[in-house]
Design a protein around this motif. Structure first.
Motif, mmCIF file in Angstrom:
data_model
loop_
_atom_site.group_PDB
_atom_site.id
_atom_site.type_symbol
_atom_site.label_atom_id
_atom_site.label_comp_id
_atom_site.label_asym_id
_atom_site.label_seq_id
_atom_site.Cartn_x
_atom_site.Cartn_y
_atom_site.Cartn_z
ATOM 1 N N LEU A 140 25.188 -34.385 44.585
ATOM 2 C CA LEU A 140 25.545 -34.062 45.918
ATOM 3 C C LEU A 140 24.082 -34.083 46.606
ATOM 4 C CD1 LEU A 140 27.781 -31.200 46.573
ATOM 5 C CD2 LEU A 140 28.450 -33.284 47.187
ATOM 6 N N ILE A 141 23.161 -33.755 46.186
ATOM 7 C CA ILE A 141 21.649 -33.716 46.798
ATOM 8 C C ILE A 141 20.531 -34.539 46.051
ATOM 9 C CG2 ILE A 141 22.219 -31.310 47.660
ATOM 10 C CD1 ILE A 141 20.349 -30.277 45.300
ATOM 11 N N THR A 142 21.047 -34.997 44.575
ATOM 12 C CA THR A 142 19.993 -36.069 44.033
ATOM 13 C C THR A 142 20.199 -37.365 44.565
ATOM 14 O OG1 THR A 142 21.411 -36.406 42.333
ATOM 15 C CG2 THR A 142 20.059 -34.567 42.109
ATOM 16 N N ASP A 143 19.017 -38.099 44.371
ATOM 17 C CA ASP A 143 18.679 -39.578 44.717
ATOM 18 C C ASP A 143 18.944 -39.734 46.355
ATOM 19 O OD1 ASP A 143 21.373 -40.216 45.219
ATOM 20 O OD2 ASP A 143 21.856 -41.163 43.281
ATOM 21 N N VAL A 144 19.029 -38.810 47.136
ATOM 22 C CA VAL A 144 18.791 -39.043 48.359
ATOM 23 C C VAL A 144 17.375 -38.880 49.094
ATOM 24 C CG1 VAL A 144 19.624 -38.064 50.693
ATOM 25 C CG2 VAL A 144 21.365 -38.216 48.752
ATOM 26 N N TYR A 145 16.729 -37.985 48.388
ATOM 27 C CA TYR A 145 15.367 -38.140 48.680
ATOM 28 C C TYR A 145 14.491 -38.223 47.301
ATOM 29 C CZ TYR A 145 17.007 -35.752 53.137
ATOM 30 O OH TYR A 145 17.423 -35.344 54.196
ATOM 31 N N ALA A 189 15.044 -26.881 51.780
ATOM 32 C CA ALA A 189 16.383 -26.301 52.705
ATOM 33 C C ALA A 189 17.496 -26.737 51.875
ATOM 34 C CB ALA A 189 16.145 -26.709 54.045
ATOM 35 N N LEU A 190 17.529 -28.046 51.354
ATOM 36 C CA LEU A 190 18.551 -28.445 50.817
ATOM 37 C C LEU A 190 18.950 -27.810 49.390
ATOM 38 C CD1 LEU A 190 20.825 -30.650 51.565
ATOM 39 C CD2 LEU A 190 19.346 -32.294 50.118
ATOM 40 N N ASN A 191 17.834 -27.530 48.691
ATOM 41 C CA ASN A 191 18.022 -26.810 47.617
ATOM 42 C C ASN A 191 18.423 -25.553 47.765
ATOM 43 O OD1 ASN A 191 17.235 -28.064 44.957
ATOM 44 N ND2 ASN A 191 15.032 -28.022 45.488
ATOM 45 N N GLN A 235 20.445 -24.501 49.868
ATOM 46 C CA GLN A 235 21.908 -24.643 50.263
ATOM 47 C C GLN A 235 22.837 -25.004 49.139
ATOM 48 O OE1 GLN A 235 22.933 -27.687 53.430
ATOM 49 N NE2 GLN A 235 21.008 -27.016 54.529
ATOM 50 N N PHE A 236 22.234 -25.800 48.310
ATOM 51 C CA PHE A 236 22.986 -25.952 46.936
ATOM 52 C C PHE A 236 22.853 -24.741 45.880
ATOM 53 C CE2 PHE A 236 22.655 -28.038 42.696
ATOM 54 C CZ PHE A 236 23.952 -28.459 42.725
ATOM 55 N N GLU A 237 21.984 -23.826 46.086
ATOM 56 C CA GLU A 237 22.019 -22.529 45.382
ATOM 57 C C GLU A 237 23.166 -21.786 46.091
ATOM 58 O OE1 GLU A 237 20.686 -21.770 42.571
ATOM 59 O OE2 GLU A 237 19.730 -23.795 42.601
ATOM 60 N N THR A 238 23.184 -21.797 47.412
ATOM 61 C CA THR A 238 24.287 -20.945 47.858
ATOM 62 C C THR A 238 25.613 -21.597 47.510
ATOM 63 O OG1 THR A 238 22.972 -20.576 49.928
ATOM 64 C CG2 THR A 238 25.458 -20.339 50.279
ATOM 65 N N LEU A 239 26.002 -22.689 47.466
ATOM 66 C CA LEU A 239 27.088 -23.443 46.914
ATOM 67 C C LEU A 239 27.661 -22.923 45.616
ATOM 68 C CD1 LEU A 239 29.326 -25.264 47.279
ATOM 69 C CD2 LEU A 239 28.005 -27.339 46.574
ATOM 70 N N LYS A 240 26.452 -23.083 44.819
ATOM 71 C CA LYS A 240 26.646 -22.639 43.261
ATOM 72 C C LYS A 240 27.008 -21.276 43.201
ATOM 73 C CE LYS A 240 22.862 -24.262 41.692
ATOM 74 N NZ LYS A 240 21.688 -24.557 40.434
ATOM 75 N N ALA A 241 26.441 -20.317 43.993
ATOM 76 C CA ALA A 241 26.776 -18.959 44.035
ATOM 77 C C ALA A 241 28.441 -18.484 44.638
ATOM 78 C CB ALA A 241 25.789 -18.174 44.941
ATOM 79 N N HIS A 242 28.568 -19.490 45.417
ATOM 80 C CA HIS A 242 30.013 -19.399 45.985
ATOM 81 C C HIS A 242 30.866 -19.840 44.813
ATOM 82 C CE1 HIS A 242 33.480 -20.191 48.693
ATOM 83 N NE2 HIS A 242 33.606 -21.101 48.112
ATOM 84 N N ILE A 243 30.789 -20.887 44.037
ATOM 85 C CA ILE A 243 31.600 -21.252 43.014
ATOM 86 C C ILE A 243 31.811 -20.382 41.901
ATOM 87 C CG2 ILE A 243 31.961 -23.285 41.086
ATOM 88 C CD1 ILE A 243 30.606 -25.072 43.166
ATOM 89 N N ARG A 244 30.670 -19.681 41.747
ATOM 90 C CA ARG A 244 30.537 -18.595 40.532
ATOM 91 C C ARG A 244 31.666 -17.489 40.973
ATOM 92 N NH1 ARG A 244 25.036 -20.152 39.805
ATOM 93 N NH2 ARG A 244 24.384 -18.582 41.282
#
Length: 394
Positions: free
Chosen positions: A353-358, A364-366, A368-377
């Motif tokens: 979702l967040i790799t090979d874009v930048y 900030a994107l990292n 958000q990604f950590e928040t998403l992973k916490a939500h999935i856990r």
């Protein structure tokens, strides 16, 4: 059609009302014979069969995948049905290194260039082998190895982009051109006019191919233009223009071949208006019965471009009924088997979702990604491992 110094010109025909109409170039009758005085382009048996196989592949794929969408296996689909000659006939007249910028109904051009059914399916289901990594809607294909720019949903954006890309090709001097496909509805966008003006001002090797298929979703062409369709607009930009029978594969091929010669050898952009008909709905979300009649559709089904090409091949003794039956059966079996495989493949890893874009993922994107992973856990049962959502460190 007249040819002067390699320039293809169609003389306008004036009506009593003072308006002019551009005649339609055609070669092939529905029974596979040529019109009087017509001469088939220089296409050998191998190329003719490559064209025909791509046409049939596209039709079979479209039929099966619309069925899959209706069964709930796929979220969305768009068919090329009825427009195969306009797309594949033109793609065949290009060099495979020429860039194609498509709208969203040009899967036939990919099929002609060798995009496999596996590659189609991976994109449609957005699995781990999808080149777009599941980020695009179905039918938004792209292939760098086949010089096919990834499709974008907003209408007409590819038209000025094609002009810009062609400018780069002109500067590179590599002898290639860019082709932009779009429907007549997209020709009502401002991007269309900006692109044509820029192309003629800078004299770039670009071919604009308008599939005039009769409808911009539910709006008929008769309600879109006061003038004679899209082709006359080329005169306002001092651009070469060809109007062709879009259900006539041979005529489309020859028109595109002439257009490419002008574009590549003289850096003269060309507009081609292919007069065809969208036999299918606009998309799987559309119901055409609300704005057109079955009688109208029936008239155009009798002009089926695949049947016309089939009849020509039979006359050439390059094809047979038994070969046709074998091809149809093989493709239907291959599409079904490939679809089952694609469905079973997991989605791309979550971190895509967040790799090979930048070059480097922004903080900030990292976060958000950590928040998403916490939500999935926190809700693991809602994101099963079998679906691939917990890949990538989640």
């Amino acid at each position: 059609m007249t040819t002067t110094k390699s320039r293809t010109v169609y003389t306008p025909v004036f009506t009593d009302g003072g308006e002019f109409r551009i005649p339609t170039f055609r070669l092939l009758k529905q029974d596979g014979s040529l019109y009087k005085g017509g001469k088939a382009p220089d296409i050998n048996k191998d190329k003719a069969l490559r064209i025909y196989h791509a046409m049939v592949t596209t039709r079979v794929l479209d039929e099966r995948m619309l069925g899959a969408q209706r069964q709930g296996r796929l979220s969305f689909y768009m068919q090329c049905t009825g427009e195969e000659a306009s797309i594949i006939g033109s793609a065949a007249a290009l060099d495979d290194a020429d860039m194609i910028m498509a709208q969203y109904r040009e899967q036939g051009a990919l099929a002609y260039r060798g995009f496999t059914i596996d590659e189609f399916m991976n994109q449609l289901f957005g699995n781990e082998l999808d080149y777009g990594k599941g980020r695009q809607m179905p039918v938004h294909y792209g292939s760098s190895k086949l010089n096919y720019m990834t499709i974008s949903s907003p209408l007409a954006t590819q038209i000025p982009q094609a002009t810009g890309y062609a400018y780069g090709q002109k500067m590179a001097g590599d002898g290639h051109c860019t082709v932009a496909y779009f429907g007549e509805g997209a020709a009502s966008e401002g991007d269309f006019h900006a692109a044509l003006n820029m192309a003629t001002v800078h004299r770039v090797p670009v071919i604009f191919i308008c599939r005039n298929n009769g409808y911009a979703i539910s709006t008929p062409a008769t309600e879109q233009f006061a003038a004679d369709g899209v082709a006359p607009r080329a005169y306002g930009y001092k651009m070469d223009v060809i109007r062709v029978d879009g259900n006539d594969t041979l005529a489309v091929y020859q028109a595109t071949e002439a257009a490419r010669k002008l574009a590549v050898e003289e850096n003269r952009p060309v507009l081609i208006e292919a007069m065809t008909y969208r036999l299918a709905a606009h998309s799987s979300s559309d119901d055409p019965s609300g704005y057109r009649s079955k009688d109208e559709e029936a008239v155009w089904r009798e002009k089926d471009p695949i049947l016309r090409m089939y009849n020509w091949l039979i006359r050439q003794k390059w094809w047979s009924e038994s070969e046709e039956k074998e091809l149809q059966e093989r493709l239907r079996r291959e599409v079904l088997e490939t679809m089952k495989r694609a469905q079973k493949r997991p989605p791309p890893p979550l971190d895509t979702l967040i790799t090979d874009v930048y070059d480097e993922v922004p903080p900030a994107l990292n976060a958000q990604f950590e928040t998403l992973k916490a939500h999935i856990r926190k809700y693991p049962d809602e994101y099963p491992k079998s679906a691939g959502y917990v890949q990538g460190g989640a």
